[in-house]
Design a protein around this motif. Structure first.
Motif, mmCIF file in Angstrom:
data_model
loop_
_atom_site.group_PDB
_atom_site.id
_atom_site.type_symbol
_atom_site.label_atom_id
_atom_site.label_comp_id
_atom_site.label_asym_id
_atom_site.label_seq_id
_atom_site.Cartn_x
_atom_site.Cartn_y
_atom_site.Cartn_z
ATOM 1 N N TRP A 222 -7.698 3.508 -4.950
ATOM 2 C CA TRP A 222 -8.712 3.874 -3.962
ATOM 3 C C TRP A 222 -8.191 5.010 -3.113
ATOM 4 N N LEU A 223 -9.021 5.549 -2.243
ATOM 5 C CA LEU A 223 -8.658 6.689 -1.413
ATOM 6 C C LEU A 223 -8.016 6.272 -0.092
ATOM 7 N N ASP A 224 -7.048 7.063 0.343
ATOM 8 C CA ASP A 224 -6.463 6.903 1.662
ATOM 9 C C ASP A 224 -6.306 8.275 2.290
ATOM 10 N N TRP A 225 -6.074 8.302 3.583
ATOM 11 C CA TRP A 225 -5.880 9.559 4.300
ATOM 12 C C TRP A 225 -4.417 9.746 4.690
ATOM 13 N N ARG A 226 -3.551 8.827 4.314
ATOM 14 C CA ARG A 226 -2.145 8.878 4.683
ATOM 15 C C ARG A 226 -1.289 9.342 3.519
ATOM 16 N N GLY A 227 -0.088 9.782 3.836
ATOM 17 C CA GLY A 227 0.859 10.187 2.805
ATOM 18 C C GLY A 227 1.418 8.975 2.090
ATOM 19 N N PRO A 228 2.154 9.182 0.997
ATOM 20 C CA PRO A 228 2.697 8.067 0.214
ATOM 21 C C PRO A 228 3.765 7.303 0.970
ATOM 22 N N ARG A 229 3.832 5.997 0.700
ATOM 23 C CA ARG A 229 4.900 5.169 1.263
ATOM 24 C C ARG A 229 6.192 5.410 0.508
ATOM 25 N N THR A 230 7.293 5.077 1.121
ATOM 26 C CA THR A 230 8.590 5.214 0.467
ATOM 27 C C THR A 230 8.632 4.373 -0.806
ATOM 28 N N GLY A 231 9.038 4.986 -1.902
ATOM 29 C CA GLY A 231 9.134 4.266 -3.166
ATOM 30 C C GLY A 231 7.835 4.101 -3.912
ATOM 31 N N GLN A 232 6.739 4.683 -3.406
ATOM 32 C CA GLN A 232 5.450 4.541 -4.091
ATOM 33 C C GLN A 232 5.480 5.267 -5.426
#
Length: 358
Positions: A222-232
């Protein structure tokens, strides 16, 4: 239109039932991104209608809990979502929690000046509704949900400008289409994109176990407006929400020709992120459903500030070269719990990027 002073004492506003269910399922969202260049002979033919502009600034409330200038009472335009970890989205943290931990402040689009040169809910709503219901471009050839119906009736939902396109597209000229929607509300869009010869990608976190039927490529993300989490992970093999740019890159697309997005009130932060990170340049046409019953995910402020923020985000589409081709009304007649004449709770907006053809 209802007077601003008639609000009285009110309980905390709640999102619509469908959105509450969506919050329980997702809570967090992430945005994708990528594109594939189209044929150089595919050109748009349209007439652009001019629109005035303006800019301003305002300081956002950090907590989301504010004092409503119209009623004198506190309003919370952000839904209390409870636990930070959501089934199916393990490890997700709410953006407010992440921002607090980092001690950072979210970048935002520059806000437009007040519609009436001072705070006024009535003036903000009138300006916003006028902007999203006034076509800004004419197109001599459109693609609508169902060719078998009367063209005007068929275009009640959405319309795409296909002047200069040879449909159906084939082989190296294939167009790329993304559709983000829950509950299979995008079936008509997906069908038309297949008929147009597009490479079709359907995104719905609620269809986890369903296989991709034929040419439709389904994704559980799905869509998000945030950057990737660590280890994603960089792929799309799980339900982790991603930015649009990340999704496009994972699929190998430098651009997307047609995007349909019904994001259940996440559209404001998602659009804002596309403005800030430049993803808008990678989109040629956008069919966007906006929800006005409540402020939306992570949108804080009193009712006047919320509508001003919505308008400022939509204005950024115009600044990026997008022009409104078509606007259709959806169900409901309230804006932020206010019953207003000549307004609806949802609108589906069809936008054309006039700078997007290469």
């Amino acid at each position: 239109m209802q007077k601003e002073t008639e609000h009285g004492n009110r309980s905390q506003p709640q999102p619509p039932p469908a959105v509450r269910l969506f919050i329980k399922l997702l809570v967090g969202l992430k945005v994708p991104g990528a594109r594939r260049a189209g044929s150089s002979e595919d050109g748009f033919g349209f007439t652009i209608i001019s629109i005035p502009s303006g800019r301003g600034d305002i300081s956002p409330d950090k907590s989301g809990r504010i004092w409503d200038a119209e009623s004198g009472g506190p309003e919370l335009w952000e839904e209390e979502v409870g636990p930070r970890t959501v089934p199916g989205l393990a490890g997700y943290q709410d953006e407010n929690e992440m921002t607090t931990q980092r001690g950072g402040i979210r970048r935002q689009v520059q806000l437009q000046p007040w519609a009436a040169r001072q705070p006024s809910f009535t003036a903000e709503v009138e300006r916003f509704i006028s902007f999203i219901t006034t076509p800004q471009i004419n197109c001599s050839r459109t693609l609508v949900p169902d060719e078998s119906r009367d063209e005007k009736a068929a275009a009640d939902l959405w319309a795409l400008c296909v002047e200069g396109w040879t449909l159906p597209m084939i082989d190296l000229q294939s167009c790329v289409s993304y559709s983000f929607s829950m509950g299979q509300k995008d079936e008509a869009f997906v069908k038309r994109m297949l008929q147009a010869g597009c490479e079709v990608h359907q995104f719905d976190p609620g269809r986890k176990q369903l296989p991709s039927p034929g040419p439709v490529q389904r994704h559980h993300t799905w869509l998000d407006w945030r950057g990737p989490r660590t280890g994603q992970k960089t792929g799309l093999g799980d339900a982790t929400p991603r930015k649009l740019s990340a999704i496009m890159d994972a699929l190998g697309h430098s651009e997307v020709h047609f995007i349909n997005a019904d994001l259940e009130s996440a559209e404001w932060r998602v659009l804002e992120s596309w403005v800030l990170d430049g993803t808008l340049r990678r989109i040629q046409q956008l069919v966007l459903t906006v929800h006005l019953q409540w402020a939306g995910f992570e949108v804080g402020g009193n009712s006047m500030e919320v509508v001003r923020f919505w308008y400022s985000v939509i204005r950024e589409l115009h600044s990026a070269g997008f022009r409104l081709l078509h606007s259709s009304e959806g169900p409901g007649q309230t804006v932020l719990r206010h019953s207003l004449p000549n307004t609806r709770s949802t609108y589906t907006l069809s936008w054309v990027n006039t700078r997007g053809r290469h």
